[in-house]
Structures are given as structure tokens and as C-alpha cells.
Design a protein around this motif. Structure first.
Motif, PDB file in Angstrom:
ATOM      1  N   ALA A  85      26.220 -56.193   7.397  1.00  0.00           N
ATOM      2  CA  ALA A  85      25.113 -56.826   8.116  1.00  0.00           C
ATOM      3  C   ALA A  85      25.599 -58.034   8.926  1.00  0.00           C
ATOM      4  N   PRO A  86      24.985 -58.241  10.120  1.00  0.00           N
ATOM      5  CA  PRO A  86      23.936 -57.440  10.739  1.00  0.00           C
ATOM      6  C   PRO A  86      24.462 -56.058  11.126  1.00  0.00           C
ATOM      7  N   SER A  87      23.682 -55.039  10.817  1.00  0.00           N
ATOM      8  CA  SER A  87      24.144 -53.683  11.081  1.00  0.00           C
ATOM      9  C   SER A  87      22.965 -52.796  11.446  1.00  0.00           C
ATOM     10  N   VAL A  88      23.278 -51.703  12.119  1.00  0.00           N
ATOM     11  CA  VAL A  88      22.288 -50.692  12.476  1.00  0.00           C
ATOM     12  C   VAL A  88      22.818 -49.347  11.991  1.00  0.00           C
ATOM     13  N   ILE A  89      22.021 -48.657  11.199  1.00  0.00           N
ATOM     14  CA  ILE A  89      22.370 -47.317  10.725  1.00  0.00           C
ATOM     15  C   ILE A  89      21.539 -46.314  11.514  1.00  0.00           C
ATOM     16  N   VAL A  90      22.204 -45.371  12.140  1.00  0.00           N
ATOM     17  CA  VAL A  90      21.522 -44.356  12.954  1.00  0.00           C
ATOM     18  C   VAL A  90      21.680 -42.999  12.282  1.00  0.00           C
ATOM     19  N   PHE A  91      20.560 -42.397  11.929  1.00  0.00           N
ATOM     20  CA  PHE A  91      20.569 -41.023  11.409  1.00  0.00           C
ATOM     21  C   PHE A  91      20.218 -40.091  12.567  1.00  0.00           C
ATOM     22  N   ASP A  92      21.238 -39.477  13.145  1.00  0.00           N
ATOM     23  CA  ASP A  92      21.006 -38.509  14.209  1.00  0.00           C
ATOM     24  C   ASP A  92      20.479 -37.212  13.585  1.00  0.00           C
ATOM     25  N   GLN A 139      26.530 -47.677  12.706  1.00  0.00           N
ATOM     26  CA  GLN A 139      27.057 -46.501  12.010  1.00  0.00           C
ATOM     27  C   GLN A 139      26.173 -45.313  12.370  1.00  0.00           C
ATOM     28  N   VAL A 140      26.722 -44.336  13.036  1.00  0.00           N
ATOM     29  CA  VAL A 140      25.973 -43.141  13.426  1.00  0.00           C
ATOM     30  C   VAL A 140      26.301 -42.023  12.444  1.00  0.00           C
ATOM     31  N   VAL A 141      25.281 -41.558  11.733  1.00  0.00           N
ATOM     32  CA  VAL A 141      25.451 -40.510  10.721  1.00  0.00           C
ATOM     33  C   VAL A 141      24.647 -39.298  11.159  1.00  0.00           C
ATOM     34  N   SER A 142      25.292 -38.152  11.247  1.00  0.00           N
ATOM     35  CA  SER A 142      24.575 -36.917  11.549  1.00  0.00           C
ATOM     36  C   SER A 142      23.797 -36.486  10.314  1.00  0.00           C
ATOM     37  N   GLY A 143      22.522 -36.170  10.487  1.00  0.00           N
ATOM     38  CA  GLY A 143      21.682 -35.813   9.352  1.00  0.00           C
ATOM     39  C   GLY A 143      22.269 -34.738   8.460  1.00  0.00           C
ATOM     40  N   PRO A 144      22.723 -33.606   9.018  1.00  0.00           N
ATOM     41  CA  PRO A 144      23.284 -32.548   8.153  1.00  0.00           C
ATOM     42  C   PRO A 144      24.508 -32.984   7.357  1.00  0.00           C
ATOM     43  N   GLU A 145      25.231 -34.012   7.819  1.00  0.00           N
ATOM     44  CA  GLU A 145      26.415 -34.465   7.077  1.00  0.00           C
ATOM     45  C   GLU A 145      26.052 -35.026   5.707  1.00  0.00           C
ATOM     46  N   VAL A 146      24.825 -35.488   5.557  1.00  0.00           N
ATOM     47  CA  VAL A 146      24.405 -36.103   4.296  1.00  0.00           C
ATOM     48  C   VAL A 146      24.151 -35.044   3.228  1.00  0.00           C
ATOM     49  N   LEU A 147      23.709 -33.873   3.635  1.00  0.00           N
ATOM     50  CA  LEU A 147      23.310 -32.840   2.679  1.00  0.00           C
ATOM     51  C   LEU A 147      24.518 -32.222   1.995  1.00  0.00           C
ATOM     52  N   ARG A 194      23.631 -39.610  -3.393  1.00  0.00           N
ATOM     53  CA  ARG A 194      24.744 -40.562  -3.458  1.00  0.00           C
ATOM     54  C   ARG A 194      25.236 -40.916  -2.055  1.00  0.00           C
ATOM     55  N   MET A 195      25.295 -39.941  -1.173  1.00  0.00           N
ATOM     56  CA  MET A 195      25.713 -40.198   0.199  1.00  0.00           C
ATOM     57  C   MET A 195      24.766 -41.188   0.878  1.00  0.00           C
ATOM     58  N   VAL A 196      23.471 -41.009   0.665  1.00  0.00           N
ATOM     59  CA  VAL A 196      22.478 -41.927   1.257  1.00  0.00           C
ATOM     60  C   VAL A 196      22.684 -43.336   0.718  1.00  0.00           C
ATOM     61  N   ARG A 197      22.902 -43.444  -0.607  1.00  0.00           N
ATOM     62  CA  ARG A 197      23.128 -44.776  -1.205  1.00  0.00           C
ATOM     63  C   ARG A 197      24.364 -45.427  -0.609  1.00  0.00           C
ATOM     64  N   GLU A 198      25.431 -44.658  -0.429  1.00  0.00           N
ATOM     65  CA  GLU A 198      26.668 -45.220   0.108  1.00  0.00           C
ATOM     66  C   GLU A 198      26.493 -45.673   1.556  1.00  0.00           C
ATOM     67  N   VAL A 199      25.735 -44.913   2.333  1.00  0.00           N
ATOM     68  CA  VAL A 199      25.494 -45.302   3.732  1.00  0.00           C
ATOM     69  C   VAL A 199      24.757 -46.629   3.787  1.00  0.00           C
ATOM     70  N   PHE A 200      23.719 -46.777   2.971  1.00  0.00           N
ATOM     71  CA  PHE A 200      22.947 -48.023   2.971  1.00  0.00           C
ATOM     72  C   PHE A 200      23.761 -49.176   2.407  1.00  0.00           C
ATOM     73  N   ALA A 201      24.558 -48.909   1.370  1.00  0.00           N
ATOM     74  CA  ALA A 201      25.385 -49.974   0.792  1.00  0.00           C
ATOM     75  C   ALA A 201      26.389 -50.483   1.820  1.00  0.00           C
ATOM     76  N   ALA A 202      27.005 -49.566   2.564  1.00  0.00           N
ATOM     77  CA  ALA A 202      27.952 -49.964   3.610  1.00  0.00           C
ATOM     78  C   ALA A 202      27.247 -50.762   4.696  1.00  0.00           C
ATOM     79  N   GLY A 203      26.022 -50.375   5.029  1.00  0.00           N
ATOM     80  CA  GLY A 203      25.258 -51.111   6.029  1.00  0.00           C
ATOM     81  C   GLY A 203      24.948 -52.524   5.590  1.00  0.00           C
ATOM     82  N   ARG A 204      24.593 -52.703   4.306  1.00  0.00           N
ATOM     83  CA  ARG A 204      24.304 -54.054   3.810  1.00  0.00           C
ATOM     84  C   ARG A 204      25.552 -54.921   3.816  1.00  0.00           C
ATOM     85  N   ARG A 205      26.699 -54.322   3.462  1.00  0.00           N
ATOM     86  CA  ARG A 205      27.940 -55.103   3.464  1.00  0.00           C
ATOM     87  C   ARG A 205      28.349 -55.525   4.866  1.00  0.00           C
TER      88      ARG A 205
END
Length: 615
Positions: free
Chosen positions: A457-464, A427-435, A444-455
Motif C-alpha cells: 500500500a498504497p496499491s491497486v488490485i485489478v481483477f481482470d 497488480q493485475v490478476v486475471s480472474g481465471p488464474e485464481v481458480l 488461498r490465492m485470493v488471500r495472498e493477493v490481498f495480503a500482497a496488496g496491503r503490504r
């Protein structure tokens, strides 16, 4: 020849033989190492690999009858003795996977303690049914917004009545009006509560309307209502991605968090029975037989983040996809199963994708590749740890990387290659998209990104552009800085909550490593890897790789000249050069001669000087 080690799965007869295997001389061939003891390969290995040296392999070696987590034979049923169920319903899968949690909550309810369970909504119906049944209590269920909560129950407990207040809720009514009606219903349940009853609130998070009590009068009324009847036994559920007001969570004596699936599961109502591998208990016989060399021990790491219902959906999907006869004959392999499971998890969210980039697709950077492979060998289990280190495995597994370097050096490509090595979704997430300008929304956006990553798994979350959300915190009082501080704090909280058995990595890419908060750069959180501009050898490999991709036929002597003339170019500029050469050759009939390539190099050099002058 590729430097990526070959994974082999080996079963040893004893701990001593396992240690001898892991310490075998690196120059011995695979054939000689296996012949030195009573070792057994779990999966077939191509014949040509048997003569390669031992140092070319990443062994996954376990003692016969031992689980992946290192438990002894007395704690788990060996694969050869365990039996897959003939059929399995979702409710049964939840019962097996979460039986210890079910018994824990049932024990608390029997002792009159209200419980809040934080879990995914997909399993809530199955959980409250099992929990109240095991506690031998009569569930009194608050009706869902459509008035159909009772109809959603699968296999209601024998001899128990599910009490549901009558009355349909108008689906067109405003949200506030719906919550007000449900609060009226809840007041009636609390007033008529009897001994032996437990009030079940399947959607407490939706009922309170969010974390900010100031936004909804109904949320404040809910808090007052639950505290008005402190002696009423309540079993409530909230989703992992929806926050609850702290004062509301404090109404419950105990909070239990349930997520993912464990490597082994107990046998319900048989506490003395050996634990069963997840790949046996929650996989039917038809599904296991569908895939050649299916290994229950290795199955868990590919579904660790899924809840039991989602896991069963994934296995039914994989079985349906691969159950048709294959034109080439034979059964589908375990690799086919892994690919299908990864594709299924990626389809759960539009944010995830299945990467197809490998380290071999990235030219040069041999030192960086070697560092990444060594770190991932522990994450994926390719390098089996000695038994005495299994207890600290979670501390040895890296939680994430910060890839930093100049623009165009391939940081995102490296992230995708890492996901590919892990057989993971990305999952590639652009940093400014979170703000977000609203209070609490960025966290809340950060929590949702991590929750989706755990669901997934195995997963890689990329904060560009990681520096946009992870810049160093300060004491300034302007709003923007306060938001940034909160986002960094939320990322730290999520990183510290990682579970070792759930394979999940967080990667931040940035051009400004100096701006990243110091707490995130601690070795226990992010491991920093510098992606430099490619040197001469790396530029040669990158150019040769892209020449092959774009079918540009270029002589080695000319390639060497171009490599020397492109000093301080990044990988994206080198790719652009070969792309332009392909366009010139195929559209304008200008072959890649020395003169033509010199013109293309000069054009890009001119654009570089222009950009530098403008800056």
C-alpha cells in the motif's frame, strides 16, 4: 488545460481558519485565498499557479499541530518540535511501531494467558524478544528447522537466558520427518516447563503444515500435544498469509493481529508522553534532511502497508539512491522519495508494477474521469474532510470499483491511471488464474493477493475478467459452483477487513456486469462505473492522442471525417487504426491521405463484420 486538480498542502492556525479556507469562493485566486488568513504552504508551489482560481486546487489543509487523523495537539508532537533519531536499527523500529501490541501481549502473558500473534515473519524475532522481556518471563524457544533460531536474535534481553534444544536438523530430510523431529522437541519443552517460562513457537503455521489437518499426521499430533498440556504458557506466531486450523487457534486464549504501521507511535515506557508521528520516530535525521520539504505527517500514507523492518529497508534504499550529489544541484524532492518508495514496493513481488498511464493519456470520457477524480480525492486526502467527518472517514472512502463495458473500451487503462493518481503500485490478476481445482486453493490465492496488496500500500488490485471469479452464487451442488461461492465469500471477507489508513483499492473489470454477485455490487463495497463506447467527441480525442503517439501527421479535416466514420468503434480499434497508419507511412511510404485512411478504415470495418458473422 488539464481538469486534474493541483494538490496543495496548507497549514491553518485554527479550526475556524481551516473551515474558512475549505469554504473559500471558487473564483478567488490561490494568492487571494492564502492572503485572507494566516495560512502557510507546506511545499513550494510554482509561481504560475498562484493566479489560478481556487476551484482548480485540491487542498490538504490541517490545523497546526494536528495529526493527519485529526488528533488534537495534545495527542501528537508537532513536526517542528519532534526530533528524528540519529540512527535506527530494525529491532528498535519494531519496538517503536508495535509498542502498544508488545505491552498488550506482555500483559496477557504475565497473567498466564497463552497468546497467538498473527503477523509477518520478518518481525517475529524482534517481537517475541520484546514481548517476553516486557513480561519479565524466560523464553524457551522451539528451534527452527536449521537449528539456528537463537543465532537470529538481535540484542537478546539483558539478564535473560534463551533456552534452545540442541540438535541439528538434516536439511535434506523429508518435510514430514522435519515436522516429526520438531514435535519431539516440543514435547520435551512442554514436559520440562517451569514457572516463569514461556514457550515460544515462532513458526506455528509451518509446524502444523496447513489448514487441512487430514493431510498430515504430524498436524493432528501437534493439536493433541498442545491440548495435552493446557496449563503451559505458550506464545506462538503465524504469518498473515498462512491459514491455521481452527481447532489449533482455539488452544490460545487471545489472538492478536499485527500488520502495517500506525500514523503515530507512542514513546516506550512513557504512557503519558505525546505520540510521535511515524515520519519522525522511524525516519533518521539524515534521511529526513535528504529530501526537500519532507513532511512526517504525509509520510505515513506512502508506507502504511509495510511492516517496520520493510519500511526501514525502503528508507535506507531511498536514502542511498538519492544521497549522491545531483548534477543540477539542490536536494531531491518529496516526489522523488514517493517514486522511489513506490518502485521499492513494486520490486517486492513480480506481480506488481509501477504504472505510467495518466487520465490525460485516455482520450474522451470526461464524465468518467470526473467521477473517478471525485472518488479518489477522498482516498488520497486531496479533499480534506471537515473535522466532524473524520470519525466516519472509513465509510466515505470507496473500497473498490467495478469498471464494466464492452471489450476494448480502456477499462484496464483506467485502472492504471487510478493507481497513478494514488502514487500506488498495481497488480493485475486475471480472474481465471485464481481458480484452482483443489479445495481451498482458490480462497488461498485470493488471500495472498490481498495480503500482497496491503503490504505494498498504497496499491491497486485489478481483477481482470472479474465475472470469472465473482459470478452470482447459487444453490446448485456441482463442484464448480461451490468453488465460485467460496471465492466470492473470501473476496467479501477481505473487502470488509479493509483498514481506512491503508490506501488500497480493488478494481474489477468485466464485460458482463449482469453476472456479478449482488453482494459485491453493494455501495459499501464496489462502486460501479460504466465505460461506454466512445462518442464522436471522445473518438476525436482518442484519434488525436494516438496520432501524436505514433507521429502520424494528419489534417484536422480528415481527422473529423474519420471520427464520423468510426461510429461504435472501441478505443482499441481506434488505436489500431493509427498504428496501421504509422506502419504504412514509415515502412511502405504511404502517407495518411484521405484515400489511404479510407482503405485502412474499410479494412477494419471488414474485420468487424467478419467477427460479427462468426459469432
Amino acid at each position: 488545460m488539464s481538469d486534474i486538480p493541483y494538490e496543495v498542502k496548507v497549514v491553518a492556525r485554527s479550526e475556524a481558519e481551516r473551515n474558512e479556507l475549505l469554504g473559500a469562493a471558487p473564483t478567488l485566486s490561490l494568492r487571494d485565498v492564502l492572503a485572507s488568513g494566516g495560512y502557510r504552504l507546506v511545499e513550494d508551489v510554482p509561481e504560475e499557479l498562484f493566479d489560478l482560481p481556487w476551484e482548480r486546487f485540491a487542498p490538504d489543509c490541517v490545523v497546526e499541530g494536528r495529526t493527519e487523523s485529526g488528533a488534537g495537539p495534545s495527542e501528537a508532537v508537532p513536526d517542528r518540535q519532534a526530533e528524528h533519531p540519529a540512527e535506527l536499527r530494525d529491532g528498535q523500529a519494531v519496538r517503536f511501531a508495535y509498542w502498544e501490541h508488545i505491552e498488550q501481549v506482555a500483559s496477557l502473558l504475565r497473567n498466564g494467558l497463552p497468546v497467538l500473534v498473527v503477523t509477518e515473519k520478518l518481525v517475529v524475532t524482534h517481537l517475541w524478544t520484546e514481548m517476553t522481556s516486557s513480561a519479565d518471563l524466560r523464553p524457551v524457544l522451539l528451534e527452527d528447522p536449521q537449528g539456528a533460531a537463537a543465532a537470529a536474535v538481535e540484542d537478546p534481553p539483558a539478564g535473560q537466558e534463551v533456552a534452545v534444544l540442541s540438535g541439528m536438523v538434516d536439511p535434506l530430510r523429508a518435510e514430514a520427518g522435519v515436522r516429526a523431529d520438531r514435535l519431539t522437541q516440543l514435547r520435551g519443552l512442554l514436559e520440562r516447563h517451569k514457572d516463569g517460562d514461556v514457550i515460544v513457537l515462532p513458526h506455528l503455521d509451518l509446524l502444523c503444515g496447513g489448514q487441512d489437518l487430514g493431510r498430515h499426521a504430524e498436524a493432528r499430533e501437534l493439536v493433541e500435544l498442545l491440548y495435552e498440556y493446557p496449563d503451559r504458557l505458550v506464545l506462538a506466531f503465524a504469518d498473515t498469509s498462512l491459514p491455521l486450523p481452527h481447532v489449533l487457534a482455539e488452544r490460545f486464549s487471545v489472538r492478536v493481529s499485527i500488520s502495517g504501521v500506525p500514523p503515530t507511535v507512542p514513546v516506550p515506557h512513557r504512557p503519558d508522553a505525546p505520540r510521535v508521528p511515524l515520519g519522525v520516530a522511524l525516519v533518521t535525521a539524515d534521511e529526513a534532511n535528504c529530501f526537500e520539504n519532507f513532511s512526517p505527517r504525509d509520510f505515513h500514507k506512502h508506507v502504511a502497508g509495510l511492516n517496520p523492518v520493510r519500511m526501514r529497508q525502503a528508507m535506507r534504499y531511498a536514502h542511498q539512491v538519492h544521497s549522491e550529489p545531483r548534477p543540477e544541484g539542490g536536494r531531491p524532492s518529496v516526489r522523488d522519495l514517493r517514486g522511489t518508495l513506490r518502485s521499492f514496493k513494486a520490486k517486492q513481488s513480480t506481480m506488481f508494477e509501477v504504472p505510467d498511464v495518466t487520465l490525460a493519456d485516455i482520450g474522451g470520457y470526461d464524465d468518467v474521469k470526473r467521477e473517478i477524480e471525485q472518488a479518489l480525492a477522498i482516498v488520497t486526502g486531496a479533499r480534506q474532510l471537515p473535522a466532524e467527518l473524520e470519525s466516519v472517514r472509513g465509510e466515505l472512502v470507496p473500497r473498490g470499483f467495478i469498471l464494466h463495458g464492452k471489450p476494448g473500451t480502456g477499462k484496464t487503462l483506467f485502472a492504471k491511471a487510478i493507481a497513478n493518481i494514488m502514487d500506488a503500485t498495481i497488480q493485475v490478476v486475471s480472474g481465471p488464474e485464481v481458480l484452482n481445482m483443489y479445495v481451498g486453493e482458490s480462497e488461498r490465492m485470493v488471500r495472498e493477493v490481498f495480503a500482497a496488496g496491503r503490504r505494498s500500500a498504497p496499491s491497486v488490485i485489478v481483477f481482470d475478467e472479474f465475472d470469472a471469479i465473482a459470478s452470482a452464487r447459487s444453490n446448485r451442488q456441482d463442484g464448480g459452483t461451490r468453488v465460485g461461492n467460496s471465492v466470492v465469500a473470501q473476496i467479501l471477507t477481505e473487502m470488509d477487513g479493509f483498514r481506512p489508513e491503508v490506501q488500497m483499492l480493488v478494481i474489477g473489470t468485466t464485460n458482463r456486469i449482469d453476472m456479478i454477485d449482488a453482494a459485491l455490487q453493494r455501495p459499501s463495497r464496489f462502486r460501479s462505473i460504466h465505460i461506454e463506447l466512445p462518442d464522436l467527441a471522445a473518438r476525436r480525442q482518442i484519434l488525436r492522442h494516438h496520432a501524436g503517439r505514433y507521429h502520424v501527421k494528419i489534417e484536422d479535416e480528415l481527422l473529423e471525417l474519420i471520427s464520423g466514420a468510426t461510429d461504435l468503434w472501441n478505443g482499441d480499434e481506434l488505436r489500431s487504426l493509427m498504428r496501421d497508419a504509422a506502419i504504412e507511412e514509415n515502412l511502405h511510404r504511404r502517407p495518411p491521405t484521405a484515400l489511404q485512411m479510407g482503405k485502412l478504415v474499410g479494412r477494419i470495418q471488414h474485420e468487424r463484420r467478419q467477427r460479427k458473422a462468426e459469432q
